[in-house]
Design a protein around this motif. Structure first.
Motif, short mmCIF file in Angstrom:
data_model
loop_
_atom_site.label_atom_id
_atom_site.label_comp_id
_atom_site.label_asym_id
_atom_site.label_seq_id
_atom_site.Cartn_x
_atom_site.Cartn_y
_atom_site.Cartn_z
N THR A 203 0.84 -1.21 0.00
CA THR A 203 0.00 0.00 0.00
C THR A 203 0.87 1.26 0.00
O THR A 203 2.10 1.19 0.12
CB THR A 203 -0.92 0.04 1.24
N ILE A 204 0.21 2.38 -0.06
CA ILE A 204 0.89 3.67 -0.04
C ILE A 204 1.63 3.89 1.28
O ILE A 204 2.61 4.66 1.33
CB ILE A 204 -0.10 4.83 -0.34
N ASP A 205 1.22 3.21 2.34
CA ASP A 205 1.85 3.40 3.65
C ASP A 205 3.36 3.16 3.61
O ASP A 205 4.14 3.97 4.10
CB ASP A 205 1.20 2.49 4.70
N SER A 206 3.77 2.05 3.02
CA SER A 206 5.21 1.78 2.95
C SER A 206 5.87 2.56 1.82
O SER A 206 7.00 3.03 1.97
CB SER A 206 5.47 0.28 2.77
N ILE A 207 5.17 2.74 0.72
CA ILE A 207 5.75 3.44 -0.43
C ILE A 207 6.07 4.89 -0.09
O ILE A 207 7.12 5.41 -0.48
CB ILE A 207 4.80 3.35 -1.65
N GLU A 208 5.22 5.57 0.67
CA GLU A 208 5.50 6.95 1.08
C GLU A 208 6.80 7.05 1.87
O GLU A 208 7.56 8.00 1.72
CB GLU A 208 4.35 7.51 1.91
N LYS A 209 7.04 6.08 2.71
CA LYS A 209 8.26 6.10 3.52
C LYS A 209 9.49 5.84 2.64
O LYS A 209 10.53 6.48 2.80
CB LYS A 209 8.15 5.08 4.64
N LEU A 210 9.37 4.91 1.69
CA LEU A 210 10.50 4.59 0.83
C LEU A 210 10.80 5.70 -0.17
O LEU A 210 11.95 5.87 -0.59
CB LEU A 210 10.23 3.27 0.09
N ALA A 211 9.81 6.46 -0.54
CA ALA A 211 10.01 7.56 -1.49
C ALA A 211 10.98 8.60 -0.96
O ALA A 211 11.56 9.36 -1.73
CB ALA A 211 8.67 8.20 -1.83
N LYS A 212 11.21 8.61 0.33
CA LYS A 212 12.13 9.57 0.94
C LYS A 212 13.59 9.18 0.76
O LYS A 212 14.48 9.98 1.07
CB LYS A 212 11.82 9.70 2.44
N LEU A 213 13.86 7.97 0.25
CA LEU A 213 15.24 7.56 0.04
C LEU A 213 15.92 8.53 -0.92
O LEU A 213 15.39 8.83 -1.99
CB LEU A 213 15.31 6.13 -0.52
N PRO A 214 17.09 9.04 -0.56
CA PRO A 214 17.71 10.12 -1.33
C PRO A 214 18.08 9.76 -2.77
O PRO A 214 18.07 10.62 -3.64
CB PRO A 214 18.97 10.46 -0.52
N ARG A 215 18.39 8.52 -3.06
CA ARG A 215 18.81 8.13 -4.41
C ARG A 215 17.70 7.49 -5.23
O ARG A 215 17.90 7.22 -6.42
CB ARG A 215 19.99 7.18 -4.33
N LEU A 216 16.55 7.23 -4.64
CA LEU A 216 15.48 6.56 -5.36
C LEU A 216 14.95 7.45 -6.48
O LEU A 216 14.44 8.54 -6.23
CB LEU A 216 14.35 6.17 -4.40
N LYS A 217 15.09 6.98 -7.71
CA LYS A 217 14.70 7.78 -8.88
C LYS A 217 13.59 7.11 -9.69
O LYS A 217 12.89 7.76 -10.44
CB LYS A 217 15.90 7.99 -9.81
N ASN A 218 13.47 5.80 -9.59
CA ASN A 218 12.48 5.05 -10.37
C ASN A 218 11.65 4.17 -9.45
O ASN A 218 12.19 3.39 -8.67
CB ASN A 218 13.16 4.17 -11.42
N LEU A 219 10.34 4.32 -9.58
CA LEU A 219 9.41 3.58 -8.74
C LEU A 219 8.28 3.04 -9.62
O LEU A 219 7.60 3.81 -10.29
CB LEU A 219 8.85 4.51 -7.66
N HIS A 220 8.14 1.72 -9.66
CA HIS A 220 7.08 1.10 -10.44
C HIS A 220 6.11 0.40 -9.48
O HIS A 220 6.53 -0.40 -8.66
CB HIS A 220 7.65 0.09 -11.44
N LEU A 221 4.85 0.75 -9.59
CA LEU A 221 3.82 0.22 -8.69
C LEU A 221 2.70 -0.38 -9.53
O LEU A 221 1.65 0.22 -9.68
CB LEU A 221 3.28 1.35 -7.81
N GLY A 222 2.92 -1.52 -10.08
CA GLY A 222 1.91 -2.14 -10.94
C GLY A 222 1.12 -3.19 -10.21
O GLY A 222 1.67 -4.12 -9.66
N GLY A 223 -0.19 -3.04 -10.20
CA GLY A 223 -1.04 -4.06 -9.59
C GLY A 223 -0.91 -4.14 -8.08
O GLY A 223 -1.10 -5.19 -7.48
N THR A 224 -0.56 -3.02 -7.45
CA THR A 224 -0.51 -2.97 -5.98
C THR A 224 -1.79 -2.32 -5.48
O THR A 224 -2.68 -1.99 -6.26
CB THR A 224 0.70 -2.13 -5.50
N LYS A 225 -1.87 -2.11 -4.19
CA LYS A 225 -3.04 -1.44 -3.61
C LYS A 225 -2.89 0.09 -3.62
O LYS A 225 -3.74 0.79 -3.09
CB LYS A 225 -3.31 -1.96 -2.21
N VAL A 226 -1.83 0.58 -4.23
CA VAL A 226 -1.64 2.01 -4.40
C VAL A 226 -2.59 2.47 -5.50
O VAL A 226 -2.61 1.88 -6.59
CB VAL A 226 -0.18 2.34 -4.77
N THR A 227 -3.36 3.50 -5.24
CA THR A 227 -4.31 3.99 -6.24
C THR A 227 -3.62 4.96 -7.20
O THR A 227 -2.54 5.48 -6.91
CB THR A 227 -5.49 4.72 -5.58
#
Length: 135
Positions: free
Chosen positions: A77-101
Motif C-alpha cells: 500500500t501507499i503506507d510503505s511506499i511513502e516512507k521509501l520515497a524519501k530515500l535520497p537516491r530513489l529515482k524510479n518507482l514502479h507500482l503495478g497491480g498494488t493497492k496504491v491507487t
C-alpha cells in the motif's frame, strides 16, 4: 533473477553482493527482502507477484543506495511506499497491480518531482506520472 530458496539467498549474499535483485513468485516473502537488505551494494530491487507486505518493505528505508524499486502484483500500500520515497537516491518507482491507487501515485509524483513513477491498475493500463501531471 533469483529463484532459489532462502538458504540459497544466504549463500549468494556471502559469495557476492549483487547490485540488482529480481524476485518473482509467491514463494518470496518478507524474509527474503530482509536478506536482500543485508547486501550493501543493492541499487535495484524488483518484486513481482510476491507475498512481500508493507512490513517487509519498511526495512528498505535503510538501503541508502537504492535507486530503483519495482513492486507489482502484491498487497503493498501507499503506507510503505511513502516512507521509501524519501530515500535520497530513489529515482524510479514502479507500482503495478498494488493497492496504491492512481490518485496516490499522482500525489507521490507531485511530492517527489525527482522521481519517475510508473503506476498501472492492471495488465493493460499504464501511466507514467510527472509532477503536476493533472494540469
Amino acid at each position: 533473477n533469483y529463484s532459489g530458496t532462502l538458504e540459497d539467498l544466504n549463500l549468494l549474499a556471502l559469495l557476492q553482493e549483487p547490485s540488482e535483485v529480481t524476485m518473482t513468485g509467491l514463494s518470496f516473502t518478507d524474509l527474503h527482502v530482509e536478506k536482500v537488505i543485508a547486501m550493501n551494494a543493492l541499487y535495484s530491487l524488483t518484486l513481482r507477484n510476491t507475498k512481500v507486505t508493507d512490513k517487509g518493505l519498511l526495512p528498505l528505508q535503510d538501503v541508502k543506495s537504492l535507486k530503483a524499486l519495482s513492486v507489482s502484483e502484491s498487497d503493498v500500500t501507499i503506507d510503505s511506499i511513502e516512507k521509501l520515497a524519501k530515500l535520497p537516491r530513489l529515482k524510479n518507482l514502479h507500482l503495478g497491480g498494488t493497492k496504491v491507487t492512481g490518485e496516490e501515485a499522482r500525489q507521490l509524483a507531485n511530492q517527489y518531482p525527482r522521481m519517475q513513477i510508473r503506476w498501472n491498475a492492471g495488465a493493460f493500463l499504464g501511466v507514467n506520472f510527472k509532477p503536476d501531471d493533472s494540469k
